[in-house]
Design a protein around this motif. Structure first.
Motif, PDB file in Angstrom:
ATOM      1  N   GLY A 248       0.721  -1.057  -0.051  1.00  0.00           N
ATOM      2  CA  GLY A 248      -0.030   0.001   0.177  1.00  0.00           C
ATOM      3  C   GLY A 248       0.754   1.394  -0.123  1.00  0.00           C
ATOM      4  N   ALA A 249       2.180   1.092   0.147  1.00  0.00           N
ATOM      5  CA  ALA A 249       3.099   2.196   0.163  1.00  0.00           C
ATOM      6  C   ALA A 249       3.181   2.964  -1.251  1.00  0.00           C
ATOM      7  CB  ALA A 249       4.271   1.941   0.709  1.00  0.00           C
ATOM      8  N   ARG A 250       3.265   4.387  -1.001  1.00  0.00           N
ATOM      9  CA  ARG A 250       3.819   5.218  -2.341  1.00  0.00           C
ATOM     10  C   ARG A 250       5.069   6.030  -1.856  1.00  0.00           C
ATOM     11  NH1 ARG A 250      -0.254   5.626  -6.308  1.00  0.00           N
ATOM     12  NH2 ARG A 250      -2.129   4.639  -5.494  1.00  0.00           N
ATOM     13  N   LYS A 251       5.934   5.794  -2.437  1.00  0.00           N
ATOM     14  CA  LYS A 251       7.323   6.320  -2.172  1.00  0.00           C
ATOM     15  C   LYS A 251       7.842   7.145  -3.659  1.00  0.00           C
ATOM     16  CE  LYS A 251       7.480   4.897   2.017  1.00  0.00           C
ATOM     17  NZ  LYS A 251       7.893   5.434   3.186  1.00  0.00           N
ATOM     18  N   ARG A 252       8.736   7.755  -3.089  1.00  0.00           N
ATOM     19  CA  ARG A 252       9.620   8.518  -4.045  1.00  0.00           C
ATOM     20  C   ARG A 252      11.008   8.024  -4.357  1.00  0.00           C
ATOM     21  NH1 ARG A 252       7.408  13.964  -5.639  1.00  0.00           N
ATOM     22  NH2 ARG A 252       5.612  13.981  -4.679  1.00  0.00           N
ATOM     23  N   LEU A 253      11.237   7.330  -5.444  1.00  0.00           N
ATOM     24  CA  LEU A 253      12.629   6.885  -5.699  1.00  0.00           C
ATOM     25  C   LEU A 253      13.366   8.345  -6.355  1.00  0.00           C
ATOM     26  CD1 LEU A 253      14.828   4.806  -6.501  1.00  0.00           C
ATOM     27  CD2 LEU A 253      13.369   4.786  -8.839  1.00  0.00           C
ATOM     28  N   THR A 254      14.666   8.407  -5.514  1.00  0.00           N
ATOM     29  CA  THR A 254      15.433   9.421  -5.752  1.00  0.00           C
ATOM     30  C   THR A 254      16.365   9.015  -6.774  1.00  0.00           C
ATOM     31  OG1 THR A 254      14.982  10.389  -3.744  1.00  0.00           O
ATOM     32  CG2 THR A 254      17.133  11.277  -4.625  1.00  0.00           C
ATOM     33  N   LEU A 255      16.391   9.782  -8.070  1.00  0.00           N
ATOM     34  CA  LEU A 255      17.447   9.447  -8.790  1.00  0.00           C
ATOM     35  C   LEU A 255      18.512  10.337  -8.995  1.00  0.00           C
ATOM     36  CD1 LEU A 255      15.011   8.168 -11.911  1.00  0.00           C
ATOM     37  CD2 LEU A 255      16.167   6.637 -10.318  1.00  0.00           C
ATOM     38  N   LYS A 256      19.527   9.954  -9.193  1.00  0.00           N
ATOM     39  CA  LYS A 256      20.700  10.851  -9.120  1.00  0.00           C
ATOM     40  C   LYS A 256      21.244  10.635 -10.667  1.00  0.00           C
ATOM     41  CE  LYS A 256      21.765   9.799  -4.478  1.00  0.00           C
ATOM     42  NZ  LYS A 256      22.146   8.816  -3.566  1.00  0.00           N
ATOM     43  N   ILE A 257      21.287  11.805 -11.014  1.00  0.00           N
ATOM     44  CA  ILE A 257      21.718  11.929 -12.689  1.00  0.00           C
ATOM     45  C   ILE A 257      23.266  12.413 -12.594  1.00  0.00           C
ATOM     46  CG2 ILE A 257      21.252  13.159 -14.819  1.00  0.00           C
ATOM     47  CD1 ILE A 257      18.280  12.882 -13.848  1.00  0.00           C
ATOM     48  N   LYS A 258      24.065  11.935 -13.422  1.00  0.00           N
ATOM     49  CA  LYS A 258      25.428  12.497 -13.368  1.00  0.00           C
ATOM     50  C   LYS A 258      25.877  12.716 -14.989  1.00  0.00           C
ATOM     51  CE  LYS A 258      30.070  11.327 -11.725  1.00  0.00           C
ATOM     52  NZ  LYS A 258      30.793  10.450 -10.958  1.00  0.00           N
ATOM     53  N   ASN A 259      26.002  14.011 -15.300  1.00  0.00           N
ATOM     54  CA  ASN A 259      26.430  14.533 -16.468  1.00  0.00           C
ATOM     55  C   ASN A 259      27.917  14.493 -16.678  1.00  0.00           C
ATOM     56  OD1 ASN A 259      26.969  15.539 -19.028  1.00  0.00           O
ATOM     57  ND2 ASN A 259      26.163  17.584 -18.533  1.00  0.00           N
ATOM     58  N   LEU A 260      28.690  13.578 -17.291  1.00  0.00           N
ATOM     59  CA  LEU A 260      30.118  13.596 -17.321  1.00  0.00           C
ATOM     60  C   LEU A 260      30.472  14.261 -18.767  1.00  0.00           C
ATOM     61  CD1 LEU A 260      30.712   9.862 -16.695  1.00  0.00           C
ATOM     62  CD2 LEU A 260      30.929  11.759 -15.229  1.00  0.00           C
ATOM     63  N   GLN A 261      29.694  14.966 -19.502  1.00  0.00           N
ATOM     64  CA  GLN A 261      29.837  15.682 -20.820  1.00  0.00           C
ATOM     65  C   GLN A 261      30.551  17.001 -20.490  1.00  0.00           C
ATOM     66  OE1 GLN A 261      29.620  13.940 -23.373  1.00  0.00           O
ATOM     67  NE2 GLN A 261      28.527  12.431 -22.492  1.00  0.00           N
ATOM     68  N   ARG A 262      31.088  17.544 -21.342  1.00  0.00           N
ATOM     69  CA  ARG A 262      31.888  19.089 -20.973  1.00  0.00           C
ATOM     70  C   ARG A 262      30.845  20.108 -21.494  1.00  0.00           C
ATOM     71  NH1 ARG A 262      37.155  17.815 -24.441  1.00  0.00           N
ATOM     72  NH2 ARG A 262      37.801  15.774 -23.281  1.00  0.00           N
ATOM     73  N   TYR A 263      29.600  19.703 -21.680  1.00  0.00           N
ATOM     74  CA  TYR A 263      28.580  20.620 -21.890  1.00  0.00           C
ATOM     75  C   TYR A 263      27.525  20.264 -21.322  1.00  0.00           C
ATOM     76  CZ  TYR A 263      27.641  16.792 -24.945  1.00  0.00           C
ATOM     77  OH  TYR A 263      27.298  15.547 -25.468  1.00  0.00           O
ATOM     78  N   PRO A 264      26.573  21.311 -20.924  1.00  0.00           N
ATOM     79  CA  PRO A 264      25.200  20.876 -20.489  1.00  0.00           C
ATOM     80  C   PRO A 264      24.268  20.058 -21.052  1.00  0.00           C
ATOM     81  CG  PRO A 264      25.261  23.301 -21.081  1.00  0.00           C
ATOM     82  CD  PRO A 264      26.665  22.513 -21.340  1.00  0.00           C
ATOM     83  N   ILE A 265      23.312  19.328 -20.435  1.00  0.00           N
ATOM     84  CA  ILE A 265      22.501  18.468 -20.984  1.00  0.00           C
ATOM     85  C   ILE A 265      20.975  18.782 -20.405  1.00  0.00           C
ATOM     86  CG2 ILE A 265      24.189  16.661 -21.574  1.00  0.00           C
ATOM     87  CD1 ILE A 265      22.715  14.983 -19.191  1.00  0.00           C
ATOM     88  N   LYS A 266      20.156  18.362 -21.300  1.00  0.00           N
ATOM     89  CA  LYS A 266      18.814  18.325 -20.860  1.00  0.00           C
ATOM     90  C   LYS A 266      18.270  16.870 -20.715  1.00  0.00           C
ATOM     91  CE  LYS A 266      16.235  22.080 -21.300  1.00  0.00           C
ATOM     92  NZ  LYS A 266      15.503  22.988 -22.085  1.00  0.00           N
ATOM     93  N   VAL A 267      17.883  16.295 -19.745  1.00  0.00           N
ATOM     94  CA  VAL A 267      17.274  15.195 -19.634  1.00  0.00           C
ATOM     95  C   VAL A 267      15.646  15.499 -20.011  1.00  0.00           C
ATOM     96  CG1 VAL A 267      16.699  13.312 -18.167  1.00  0.00           C
ATOM     97  CG2 VAL A 267      18.805  14.587 -17.784  1.00  0.00           C
ATOM     98  N   LYS A 268      15.261  14.563 -21.071  1.00  0.00           N
ATOM     99  CA  LYS A 268      13.963  14.658 -21.471  1.00  0.00           C
ATOM    100  C   LYS A 268      12.992  13.503 -20.860  1.00  0.00           C
ATOM    101  CE  LYS A 268      13.080  17.432 -23.785  1.00  0.00           C
ATOM    102  NZ  LYS A 268      12.422  18.724 -23.352  1.00  0.00           N
ATOM    103  N   MET A 269      13.446  12.232 -20.694  1.00  0.00           N
ATOM    104  CA  MET A 269      12.876  11.254 -20.127  1.00  0.00           C
ATOM    105  C   MET A 269      13.704  10.305 -19.344  1.00  0.00           C
ATOM    106  SD  MET A 269      11.645   7.895 -20.951  1.00  0.00           S
ATOM    107  CE  MET A 269      12.801   7.659 -22.523  1.00  0.00           C
ATOM    108  N   LEU A 270      13.002   9.588 -18.317  1.00  0.00           N
ATOM    109  CA  LEU A 270      13.639   8.774 -17.533  1.00  0.00           C
ATOM    110  C   LEU A 270      12.714   7.755 -17.438  1.00  0.00           C
ATOM    111  CD1 LEU A 270      15.062  10.766 -14.719  1.00  0.00           C
ATOM    112  CD2 LEU A 270      16.199   9.674 -16.417  1.00  0.00           C
ATOM    113  N   GLU A 271      13.007   6.298 -17.318  1.00  0.00           N
ATOM    114  CA  GLU A 271      12.109   5.065 -17.074  1.00  0.00           C
ATOM    115  C   GLU A 271      13.035   4.267 -16.119  1.00  0.00           C
ATOM    116  OE1 GLU A 271       9.534   1.872 -19.778  1.00  0.00           O
ATOM    117  OE2 GLU A 271      11.322   2.749 -20.694  1.00  0.00           O
TER     118      GLU A 271
END
Length: 129
Positions: free
Chosen positions: A39-62
């Protein structure tokens, strides 16, 4: 209790933005959630790491749940939302966090108490302007 998956490279996908195609880019994700019970509803904390030399825009996660090592408690008892569309900018060589909804149905068996599942993350990002 979901165990953190090993940090792994994400399979990037193309996204159409404003009618134009941009090249895709890659990033890493890891995450975990604790305290699941029937019956629990929780939030999974996802840690995103960008190793690129430029900024990125994350558009979708699954998030996909792999099998549990605990007998009598299969992966079907952990229900992450199918796909989460987002628009999160992650600066160059930086990290970000995002909450991802997950639940355990009320009818989950008692065998799921203390169970751990591996998680697989996929998603897509583009180079940010």
């Amino acid at each position: 209790l979901l165990s953190p998956a090993a940090m792994q490279m994400i399979a990037s996908r193309d996204f159409a933005l404003s009618g134009a195609r941009r090249p895709t880019t890659s990033f890493t994700v890891r995450g975990s959630v604790k305290g699941l019970y029937p019956g629990a509803r929780k939030r999974l904390t996802l840690k995103i790491k960008n190793l690129q030399r430029y900024p990125i825009k994350v558009k979708m996660l699954e998030v996909k749940v792999r099998k549990s090592y605990k007998r009598g408690c299969t992966r079907r008892w952990v229900k992450p939302k199918r796909r989460v569309k987002i628009s999160m900018r992650v600066p160059a060589r930086s990290r970000a966090r995002v909450a991802y909804p997950v639940k355990m149905p009320k009818r989950a068996p008692n065998a799921c108490q203390g169970a751990r599942w591996k998680l697989k993350f996929t998603g897509g990002a583009v180079r940010a302007r």
